[in-house]
Design an enzyme around this catalytic site. Structure first.
Site, PDB file in Angstrom:
ATOM      1  N   TYR A  12      -4.802   1.366  15.870  1.00 33.05           N
ATOM      2  CA  TYR A  12      -3.635   1.452  16.756  1.00 33.05           C
ATOM      3  C   TYR A  12      -3.997   1.450  18.239  1.00 33.05           C
ATOM      4  CZ  TYR A  12      -0.908   2.715  12.627  1.00 33.05           C
ATOM      5  OH  TYR A  12      -0.296   2.699  11.407  1.00 33.05           O
ATOM      6  N   GLU A  58      -7.656   8.130   6.774  1.00 29.47           N
ATOM      7  CA  GLU A  58      -7.928   8.616   8.133  1.00 29.47           C
ATOM      8  C   GLU A  58      -8.503  10.029   8.234  1.00 29.47           C
ATOM      9  OE1 GLU A  58      -4.659   8.098  10.789  1.00 29.47           O
ATOM     10  OE2 GLU A  58      -4.663   5.936  10.564  1.00 29.47           O
ATOM     11  N   GLU A  70      -3.755  -0.598   8.006  1.00 25.92           N
ATOM     12  CA  GLU A  70      -2.597  -0.277   8.849  1.00 25.92           C
ATOM     13  C   GLU A  70      -2.792  -0.860  10.232  1.00 25.92           C
ATOM     14  OE1 GLU A  70      -1.533   3.872   9.431  1.00 25.92           O
ATOM     15  OE2 GLU A  70      -1.798   4.276   7.301  1.00 25.92           O
ATOM     16  N   HIS A 114      -3.017  10.925   1.329  1.00 22.11           N
ATOM     17  CA  HIS A 114      -2.497  10.586   2.653  1.00 22.11           C
ATOM     18  C   HIS A 114      -1.837  11.841   3.235  1.00 22.11           C
ATOM     19  CE1 HIS A 114      -1.136   7.005   5.295  1.00 22.11           C
ATOM     20  NE2 HIS A 114      -0.777   8.100   5.943  1.00 22.11           N
ATOM     21  N   ARG A 151       0.851  -1.198   0.000  1.00 21.55           N
ATOM     22  CA  ARG A 151       0.000   0.000   0.000  1.00 21.55           C
ATOM     23  C   ARG A 151       0.885   1.247   0.000  1.00 21.55           C
ATOM     24  NH1 ARG A 151      -2.766   2.823   4.916  1.00 21.55           N
ATOM     25  NH2 ARG A 151      -3.999   4.362   3.811  1.00 21.55           N
TER      26      ARG A 151
HETATM   27  C1  PNW Z   1      -1.537   6.730  11.053  1.00 19.40           C
HETATM   28  N1  PNW Z   1      -3.524   8.445  16.928  1.00 19.40           N
HETATM   29  O1  PNW Z   1      -1.638   7.869  11.816  1.00 19.40           O
HETATM   30  C2  PNW Z   1      -1.158   7.220   9.674  1.00 19.40           C
HETATM   31  O2  PNW Z   1      -2.027   6.770   8.669  1.00 19.40           O
HETATM   32  C3  PNW Z   1       0.265   6.968   9.303  1.00 19.40           C
HETATM   33  O3  PNW Z   1       0.660   7.903   8.347  1.00 19.40           O
HETATM   34  C4  PNW Z   1       1.135   6.989  10.533  1.00 19.40           C
HETATM   35  O4  PNW Z   1       2.503   6.922  10.239  1.00 19.40           O
HETATM   36  C5  PNW Z   1       0.720   5.818  11.401  1.00 19.40           C
HETATM   37  O5  PNW Z   1      -0.668   5.883  11.694  1.00 19.40           O
HETATM   38  C6  PNW Z   1       1.467   5.717  12.708  1.00 19.40           C
HETATM   39  O6  PNW Z   1       1.230   6.838  13.490  1.00 19.40           O
HETATM   40  C7  PNW Z   1      -2.088   7.896  13.100  1.00 19.40           C
HETATM   41  O7  PNW Z   1      -2.872   9.153  17.738  1.00 19.40           O
HETATM   42  C8  PNW Z   1      -1.488   8.799  13.952  1.00 19.40           C
HETATM   43  O8  PNW Z   1      -4.637   7.925  17.262  1.00 19.40           O
HETATM   44  C9  PNW Z   1      -1.965   8.960  15.230  1.00 19.40           C
HETATM   45  C10 PNW Z   1      -3.044   8.219  15.659  1.00 19.40           C
HETATM   46  C11 PNW Z   1      -3.649   7.310  14.817  1.00 19.40           C
HETATM   47  C12 PNW Z   1      -3.159   7.151  13.548  1.00 19.40           C
END
Ligand code: PNW
Length: 489
Positions: A330, A187, A397, A142, A97
């Site tokens: 996450y 996102e 992701e 993105h 991706r």
């Molecule tokens: C995602 N949070 O971002 C993004 O899609 C990526 O570009 C990034 O590198 C990856 O996760 C890791 O951070 C997030 O704080 C950033 O909840 C922060 C959060 C969630 C997703």
């Protein structure tokens, strides 16, 4: 003589023995790894590329970035793409991706002035992936918005809808003959709630609790336009699928037998995720979001709700604009109900209500906001299944960060083992239609406001070496075994 219960138990045991469900990923399940353009490419002004909001942030306001760094070179994938393809191939995954840099293709962001060098870059990358039997999965947006739109208020200005649609059509035309999976936007919650439709360092008078909803509103319309363009003008010939990727934080009631906590937890999921998922997978914003924002706006003496309204035609146009659902996951937290905060300055967090916290006993990692809570993934997959009529889901992701250079990355290996196991439980035991899992990330890269301080990669990248040398971490071997056996060892 056996009692009835004993008899039943023996029966269950016998059926299990005769039909052992193979603890293995289904044949049509896809493994992948993910990156995004701004985080890896570098070449910020190479060969006619235009400027994005993240270029400008890195150059003019790098105080906002933890290590003061920028993405000018990043992993230098603009030059090292062939090596990237070989790294992906080595993992044995089915797909990779990536995202397209809007300003590499359309330097101005709008109109039809295409940069041939940018097109050439993505053509070479896509073709090389295909030659090596890897499916390219492409995200159109993105986060690297063309700078031009910034002075117009980024995603908070409705003009963005037609410009995004224009860019999407150009991308389908240029690359769609070889692409089977498209993701319009990555996102929305982060784009709108964290970065406020721009990049996040908003002025003291910025209209909080208003801009986030305007951003969500325009973003949903932009996604739907791109979907319909694909559907009407390209799908027949190109035969691909298209959807959006939403990030989902799981919110577990602090006390599952307290109905107030249960309500507060679900309300949080609906404000973060449902606000985007509902209009697309169901119809309009979630009821509770509409009602809460209206009610609080009234308390603030506003003439109408801070949440914009879709017309019926708009609701119909957004509904159903998905061929699968992309999710990034996450975080899991607990949520407890708390009294609503007094009317003061509006904010989406106050609208969402509740109080989130994590269990101190949960294992952490380099990124303080990530804890290893695999059951959160299983619960949220079930919640999506039950709330949105069991759509096909691709986890676009999921990943684990170290805060320093770690090559023997056992923490990451354990993370993938338990999260993939939760995915398998959801598929085999709960009947959730999960069709893929992509690890974030192929390699260490530019982690937005954390700069190069967080390391999500399966491959290490040496950012002090002008060559940006890549070295496999121990988790590379774990992934190779996983993709070969399709089992969790
Ligand atoms: C995602 N949070 O971002 C993004 O899609 C990526 O570009 C990034 O590198 C990856 O996760 C890791 O951070 C997030 O704080 C950033 O909840 C922060 C959060 C969630 C997703």
């Amino acid at each position: 003589m056996l009692t009835l219960t004993e008899f039943a138990l023996v029966l269950i045991l016998l059926t299990r023995l005769c039909n052992p469900k193979e603890w293995k990923f289904p044949d049509d399940f896809k493994f992948g790894v993910a990156t995004s353009a701004f985080q890896i490419e570098g070449g910020w002004d190479a060969d006619g590329k235009g400027v994005s909001i993240w270029d400008v942030l890195g150059h003019n306001r790098s105080v906002l970035v933890k290590d003061g760094s920028n993405g000018d070179v990043a992993c230098d994938s603009y030059n090292k793409w062939e090596e990237d393809v070989m790294m992906v191939k080595n993992l044995g995954v089915d797909c990779y991706r990536i995202s397209l840099s809007w300003t590499r293709i359309l330097p101005e962001g709008y109109g039809t002035k295409i940069n041939p060098a940018g097109v050439d870059y993505y053509n070479k990358l896509i073709n090389k992936l295909l030659e090596n039997g890897i499916e390219p999965v492409i995200t159109l947006y993105h986060w690297d918005l063309p700078q031009f739109f910034s002075s117009l208020g980024g995603w908070t200005n409705p003009v963005i809808v037609e410009h995004f649609a224009n860019y999407a059509r150009i991308a389908f035309k240029l690359f769609g003959d070889r692409i089977k999976t498209w993701i319009t936007i990555n996102e929305p919650r982060l784009i709108c709630q964290m970065f406020k439709g721009l990049v996040g360092d908003v002025t003291p008078n910025f209209p909080l609790g208003v801009a986030e909803y305007l951003c969500a509103h325009n973003l949903l319309k932009a996604h739907a336009e791109a979907y319909h363009i694909y559907d009407k003008e390209f799908r027949l010939r190109q035969k691909g699928k298209i959807s959006i990727t939403l990030d989902i934080t799981w919110s577990e009631p602090a006390n599952a037998s307290n109905p107030e906590d249960v309500r507060a937890a679900e309300q949080n999921v609906l404000f973060d995720f449902g606000i985007y998922a509902n209009p697309i997978l169901d119809f309009d914003y979630p009821r509770v979001v509409i009602d809460r924002v209206a009610e609080r706006s009234k308390l603030e003496n506003l003439p109408e709700s801070r949440l914009p309204k879709f017309t019926l035609a708009e609701k119909m146009r957004i509904k159903g604009t998905y061929d699968f659902l992309g999710i990034n996951h996450y975080i899991t937290t607990y949520t407890r109900a708390v009294d609503d905060l007094p009317v003061n300055r509006p904010s989406i967090d106050i609208d969402a209500g509740g109080e989130r916290f994590s269990d101190p006993s949960w294992e952490g990692c380099g990124a303080g906001w990530i804890k290893v809570v695999p059951w959160g993934l299983r619960r949220l997959l079930n919640w999506i299944k039950n709330t949105y009529r069991n759509p096909d889901i691709i986890i676009t992701e999921s990943g684990y960060a170290d805060g320093s250079e770690v090559f023997e990355d056992d923490g990451r290996i354990n993370y993938y083992r338990v999260y993939l196991n939760a995915t398998l439980q959801a598929i085999l035991e709960d009947g959730v239609n999960v069709k893929g899992y992509m690890a974030w990330s192929l390699m260490d890269n530019y982690e937005w406001i954390f700069g190069y301080t967080l390391k999500f990669g399966l491959y290490h990248v040496n950012f002090t070496d002008p060559n940006r040398t890549r070295t496999p971490k121990k988790s590379v071997q774990y992934f190779k075994d996983l993709t070969r056996t399709r089992r969790i060892n």
